[in-house]
Design an enzyme around this catalytic site. Structure first.
Site, short mmCIF file in Angstrom:
data_model
loop_
_atom_site.label_atom_id
_atom_site.label_comp_id
_atom_site.label_asym_id
_atom_site.label_seq_id
_atom_site.Cartn_x
_atom_site.Cartn_y
_atom_site.Cartn_z
N PHE A 53 0.85 -1.16 0.15
CA PHE A 53 0.00 0.04 0.02
C PHE A 53 0.78 1.33 0.01
O PHE A 53 0.25 2.27 -0.26
CB PHE A 53 -0.86 -0.02 1.19
CG PHE A 53 -0.24 0.01 2.52
CD1 PHE A 53 0.13 1.04 2.96
CD2 PHE A 53 -0.28 -1.38 3.21
CE1 PHE A 53 0.82 1.15 4.40
CE2 PHE A 53 0.28 -1.37 4.38
CZ PHE A 53 0.91 -0.19 5.00
N ASN A 61 -9.12 7.37 6.34
CA ASN A 61 -9.45 7.45 7.34
C ASN A 61 -9.16 8.50 8.45
O ASN A 61 -9.14 8.80 9.54
CB ASN A 61 -8.85 6.10 8.15
CG ASN A 61 -7.08 6.45 8.30
OD1 ASN A 61 -6.76 7.18 8.01
ND2 ASN A 61 -6.53 5.14 8.39
N HIS A 97 -3.81 11.11 10.84
CA HIS A 97 -2.69 10.22 11.41
C HIS A 97 -2.25 10.70 12.65
O HIS A 97 -2.35 11.90 13.14
CB HIS A 97 -1.55 10.49 10.29
CG HIS A 97 -0.17 10.12 11.18
ND1 HIS A 97 0.28 8.79 10.88
CD2 HIS A 97 0.77 10.93 11.82
CE1 HIS A 97 1.71 8.52 11.58
NE2 HIS A 97 1.95 9.65 12.27
#
Length: 150
Positions: free
Chosen positions: A57, A112, A115
């Site tokens: 990824f 998401n 971080h």
């Protein structure tokens, strides 16, 4: 007082979630000591995510984080790394608890929203990568005496 690095990713900036996320952090009693909007260079992204360079990824992550502005910040508070990790929630928003930033605002693993440094050591490394010392403020907030026991 402990410090940590947080970054609202391009999806969070584009979805106009910066204010909500900062509000959550401040309501928890954490103090914002540095923050900036920026478009991340490929070099900085590769350095930041270097530990993932051998993972499948990695290229997509670097491409995503450099695709649009992020909001990088440094937050201060007692046990702030642990506190913010708990507030952020699990990496995969579908596994993150309701009430966490990712549980409430994240969409997918790749989108998401935020971080956060995963250890005190990572926080120190990431803060020095993203901020110059003169970009961080040292001050006493008016409510600190009410937040922390002596």
């Amino acid at each position: 007082m402990e410090r940590t690095f947080l970054m609202i990713k391009p999806d969070g900036v584009q979805r106009k979630l910066v204010g909500e996320i900062i509000t959550r952090l401040e309501k928890k009693g954490l103090k914002l000591v540095g923050g900036k909007f920026m478009t991340v260079s490929k070099e900085k992204a590769e350095t930041h995510y270097g530990e993932h360079a051998d993972k499948p990824f990695y290229e997509g992550l670097v491409s995503f984080i450099t695709s649009a502005p992020v909001f990088a910040m440094v937050v201060e508070g007692e046990n702030v790394v642990e506190v913010t990790r708990n507030m952020i929630g699990k990496t995969n928003p579908t596994e993150a608890a309701p009430g966490t930033i990712r549980g409430d605002l994240g969409l997918t693993v790749g989108r998401n929203v935020i971080h956060g440094s995963d250890s005190v050591e990572s926080a120190k490394r990431e803060i020095s990568l993203w901020f110059e010392p003169n970009e961080l403020s040292v001050y006493t907030a008016n409510d600190e005496e009410w937040l922390y026991e002596n």
